[in-house]
Design a protein around this motif. Structure first.
Motif, PDB file in Angstrom:
ATOM      1  N   ALA A 156       0.828  -1.214   0.000  1.00 34.22           N
ATOM      2  CA  ALA A 156       0.000   0.000   0.000  1.00 34.22           C
ATOM      3  C   ALA A 156       0.859   1.260   0.000  1.00 34.22           C
ATOM      4  CB  ALA A 156      -0.925  -0.012   1.207  1.00 34.22           C
ATOM      5  N   TRP A 157       1.972   1.249   0.726  1.00 38.32           N
ATOM      6  CA  TRP A 157       2.805   2.459   0.784  1.00 38.32           C
ATOM      7  C   TRP A 157       3.427   2.753  -0.571  1.00 38.32           C
ATOM      8  CZ3 TRP A 157       7.956   2.973  -0.260  1.00 38.32           C
ATOM      9  CH2 TRP A 157       8.716   1.808  -0.319  1.00 38.32           C
ATOM     10  N   ILE A 158       3.727   1.708  -1.336  1.00 34.66           N
ATOM     11  CA  ILE A 158       4.308   1.920  -2.668  1.00 34.66           C
ATOM     12  C   ILE A 158       3.283   2.591  -3.573  1.00 34.66           C
ATOM     13  CG2 ILE A 158       5.191   0.756  -4.729  1.00 34.66           C
ATOM     14  CD1 ILE A 158       6.424  -1.341  -2.877  1.00 34.66           C
ATOM     15  N   ARG A 159       2.048   2.104  -3.545  1.00 33.89           N
ATOM     16  CA  ARG A 159       0.982   2.726  -4.355  1.00 33.89           C
ATOM     17  C   ARG A 159       0.757   4.167  -3.930  1.00 33.89           C
ATOM     18  NH1 ARG A 159      -1.501  -2.160  -3.388  1.00 33.89           N
ATOM     19  NH2 ARG A 159      -2.926  -1.212  -1.904  1.00 33.89           N
ATOM     20  N   SER A 160       0.750   4.422  -2.634  1.00 40.05           N
ATOM     21  CA  SER A 160       0.510   5.778  -2.134  1.00 40.05           C
ATOM     22  C   SER A 160       1.598   6.749  -2.582  1.00 40.05           C
ATOM     23  CB  SER A 160       0.439   5.772  -0.605  1.00 40.05           C
ATOM     24  OG  SER A 160      -0.630   4.993  -0.172  1.00 40.05           O
ATOM     25  N   VAL A 161       2.842   6.339  -2.434  1.00 38.98           N
ATOM     26  CA  VAL A 161       3.949   7.220  -2.820  1.00 38.98           C
ATOM     27  C   VAL A 161       3.987   7.410  -4.333  1.00 38.98           C
ATOM     28  CG1 VAL A 161       6.464   7.493  -2.777  1.00 38.98           C
ATOM     29  CG2 VAL A 161       5.278   6.667  -0.755  1.00 38.98           C
ATOM     30  N   ALA A 162       3.675   6.346  -5.089  1.00 43.07           N
ATOM     31  CA  ALA A 162       3.631   6.466  -6.553  1.00 43.07           C
ATOM     32  C   ALA A 162       2.518   7.418  -6.982  1.00 43.07           C
ATOM     33  CB  ALA A 162       3.450   5.097  -7.194  1.00 43.07           C
ATOM     34  N   TRP A 163       1.358   7.313  -6.337  1.00 47.73           N
ATOM     35  CA  TRP A 163       0.271   8.251  -6.656  1.00 47.73           C
ATOM     36  C   TRP A 163       0.654   9.683  -6.292  1.00 47.73           C
ATOM     37  CZ3 TRP A 163      -3.242   7.920 -10.058  1.00 47.73           C
ATOM     38  CH2 TRP A 163      -3.833   6.709 -10.379  1.00 47.73           C
ATOM     39  N   ALA A 164       1.392   9.855  -5.205  1.00 49.00           N
ATOM     40  CA  ALA A 164       1.873  11.198  -4.843  1.00 49.00           C
ATOM     41  C   ALA A 164       2.800  11.728  -5.925  1.00 49.00           C
ATOM     42  CB  ALA A 164       2.583  11.156  -3.496  1.00 49.00           C
ATOM     43  N   GLY A 165       3.695  10.881  -6.440  1.00 48.02           N
ATOM     44  CA  GLY A 165       4.594  11.294  -7.515  1.00 48.02           C
ATOM     45  C   GLY A 165       3.842  11.660  -8.780  1.00 48.02           C
ATOM     46  N   VAL A 166       2.830  10.865  -9.119  1.00 52.57           N
ATOM     47  CA  VAL A 166       2.023  11.173 -10.307  1.00 52.57           C
ATOM     48  C   VAL A 166       1.274  12.492 -10.109  1.00 52.57           C
ATOM     49  CG1 VAL A 166       0.006  10.422 -11.641  1.00 52.57           C
ATOM     50  CG2 VAL A 166       1.810   8.793 -11.089  1.00 52.57           C
ATOM     51  N   SER A 167       0.699  12.677  -8.936  1.00 54.75           N
ATOM     52  CA  SER A 167      -0.041  13.926  -8.656  1.00 54.75           C
ATOM     53  C   SER A 167       0.872  15.140  -8.714  1.00 54.75           C
ATOM     54  CB  SER A 167      -0.701  13.846  -7.275  1.00 54.75           C
ATOM     55  OG  SER A 167      -1.586  12.767  -7.219  1.00 54.75           O
ATOM     56  N   LEU A 168       2.037  15.034  -8.089  1.00 57.18           N
ATOM     57  CA  LEU A 168       2.992  16.147  -8.133  1.00 57.18           C
ATOM     58  C   LEU A 168       3.463  16.403  -9.562  1.00 57.18           C
ATOM     59  CD1 LEU A 168       5.117  15.361  -4.953  1.00 57.18           C
ATOM     60  CD2 LEU A 168       3.619  17.338  -5.296  1.00 57.18           C
ATOM     61  N   GLY A 169       3.624  15.344 -10.337  1.00 58.93           N
ATOM     62  CA  GLY A 169       4.004  15.497 -11.740  1.00 58.93           C
ATOM     63  C   GLY A 169       2.946  16.222 -12.542  1.00 58.93           C
ATOM     64  N   VAL A 170       1.677  15.903 -12.304  1.00 53.77           N
ATOM     65  CA  VAL A 170       0.584  16.577 -13.017  1.00 53.77           C
ATOM     66  C   VAL A 170       0.545  18.059 -12.655  1.00 53.77           C
ATOM     67  CG1 VAL A 170      -1.936  16.746 -13.168  1.00 53.77           C
ATOM     68  CG2 VAL A 170      -0.826  14.520 -13.349  1.00 53.77           C
ATOM     69  N   VAL A 171       0.646  18.351 -11.367  1.00 52.29           N
ATOM     70  CA  VAL A 171       0.634  19.756 -10.931  1.00 52.29           C
ATOM     71  C   VAL A 171       1.854  20.489 -11.488  1.00 52.29           C
ATOM     72  CG1 VAL A 171       0.790  21.278  -8.915  1.00 52.29           C
ATOM     73  CG2 VAL A 171      -0.741  19.315  -8.883  1.00 52.29           C
ATOM     74  N   GLY A 172       3.027  19.866 -11.425  1.00 55.43           N
ATOM     75  CA  GLY A 172       4.242  20.485 -11.962  1.00 55.43           C
ATOM     76  C   GLY A 172       4.143  20.734 -13.455  1.00 55.43           C
ATOM     77  N   LEU A 173       3.581  19.780 -14.187  1.00 57.05           N
ATOM     78  CA  LEU A 173       3.429  19.949 -15.636  1.00 57.05           C
ATOM     79  C   LEU A 173       2.447  21.069 -15.957  1.00 57.05           C
ATOM     80  CD1 LEU A 173       4.357  18.831 -18.338  1.00 57.05           C
ATOM     81  CD2 LEU A 173       2.434  17.241 -18.257  1.00 57.05           C
ATOM     82  N   LEU A 174       1.366  21.136 -15.211  1.00 59.68           N
ATOM     83  CA  LEU A 174       0.399  22.218 -15.410  1.00 59.68           C
ATOM     84  C   LEU A 174       1.038  23.583 -15.148  1.00 59.68           C
ATOM     85  CD1 LEU A 174      -2.565  23.090 -15.915  1.00 59.68           C
ATOM     86  CD2 LEU A 174      -2.898  22.867 -13.453  1.00 59.68           C
ATOM     87  N   LEU A 175       1.783  23.701 -14.059  1.00 55.52           N
ATOM     88  CA  LEU A 175       2.452  24.970 -13.757  1.00 55.52           C
ATOM     89  C   LEU A 175       3.510  25.315 -14.802  1.00 55.52           C
ATOM     90  CD1 LEU A 175       2.873  24.753  -9.880  1.00 55.52           C
ATOM     91  CD2 LEU A 175       1.347  26.251 -11.160  1.00 55.52           C
ATOM     92  N   ALA A 176       4.225  24.315 -15.281  1.00 61.14           N
ATOM     93  CA  ALA A 176       5.247  24.564 -16.304  1.00 61.14           C
ATOM     94  C   ALA A 176       4.617  25.082 -17.588  1.00 61.14           C
ATOM     95  CB  ALA A 176       6.037  23.291 -16.571  1.00 61.14           C
TER      96      ALA A 176
END
Length: 188
Positions: free
Chosen positions: A153-173
Motif C-alpha cells: 500500500a505504501w508503494i501505491r501511495s507514494v507512486a500516486w503522490a509522484g504522479v499527482s505532483l508530476g501533473v501539478v508540476g506539468l500544469l504549472l510549467a
C-alpha cells in the motif's frame, strides 16, 4: 499367590515404562533426523546462492524505490531545482550578451528575463514528465509481475503522490511557459 500377581503386574508396569521410553527415544531420533535434513536443505540453499542463484528476499524494493524517485522528481518539478536555476542564469547571461545598450526596453526584458523564465519552465516541465512516467510505470508494474502478489500500500501511495505532483508540476510549467502565469510586464 498374591505375591505372584504383584510381581507380574510390576513387570507389566516396567514393560510399559520401557516401551514408553523407547517410543520417546524413537521420536527423538526421528526429530533429530528431520533436523539434520533441514540443516542439509539450508546448506544446499546457501550453496545455491553462492553459485549465482539469487532469490527474491525483499519483494517490491525496486517498485518502492521507483515510487520515491517519482515523488522526488515531482517535488523538483515544483521547486525548479538546481538544473533549472543554472539554465535560467545561463539564459540571462546569453540575453545580456545579445542585447545592446541601445535596444528597446521590451527587447531587453524579453532577452534577459523572459527567455530565462521560459527556460525555468521548460526544465520544470521535463522533471514533471519524468515524475509522471516513473510513477505510472510503478503503478502498472504489478499487472506484468507475479500473479497474486499484491503491491504494498505504501508503494501505491507514494507512486500516486509522484504522479499527482508530476501533473501539478506539468500544469504549472505549461502556464509559466505560455506566460499565462506571471507574464512579463508590458513596456508599452
Amino acid at each position: 499367590m498374591a505375591t505372584k500377581t504383584a510381581d507380574v503386574s510390576r513387570t507389566d508396569d516396567e514393560r510399559a515404562r520401557q516401551e514408553a521410553a523407547a517410543g520417546t527415544e524413537d521420536e527423538a531420533r526421528t526429530a533429530g533426523t528431520e533436523e539434520a535434513a533441514g540443516a542439509e536443505d539450508t546448506e544446499t540453499a546457501g550453496h545455491g546462492a553462492e553459485s549465482g542463484e539469487v532469490r527474491d528476499r525483499t519483494p517490491g524494493v525496486g517498485q518502492g524505490a521507483g515510487a520515491v524517485v517519482s515523488a522526488a522528481l515531482g517535488v523538483v518539478s515544483l521547486s525548479g531545482g538546481w538544473v533549472g536555476t543554472v539554465a535560467a542564469a545561463r539564459e540571462t547571461l546569453v540575453g545580456q550578451l545579445r542585447t545592446s545598450s541601445g535596444a528597446s526596453v521590451g527587447k531587453q526584458i524579453k532577452e534577459v528575463y523572459g527567455d530565462a523564465w521560459h527556460t525555468t519552465a521548460l526544465w520544470a516541465g521535463l522533471f514533471a514528465l519524468a515524475a509522471l512516467a516513473v510513477g505510472v510505470v510503478v503503478l502498472i508494474r504489478p499487472a506484468f509481475g507475479t500473479p497474486g502478489r499484491p503491491q504494498a500500500a505504501w508503494i501505491r501511495s507514494v507512486a500516486w503522490a509522484g504522479v499527482s505532483l508530476g501533473v501539478v508540476g506539468l500544469l504549472l510549467a505549461v502556464l509559466k511557459y505560455s506566460d499565462a502565469l506571471l507574464a512579463l510586464p508590458s513596456t508599452g
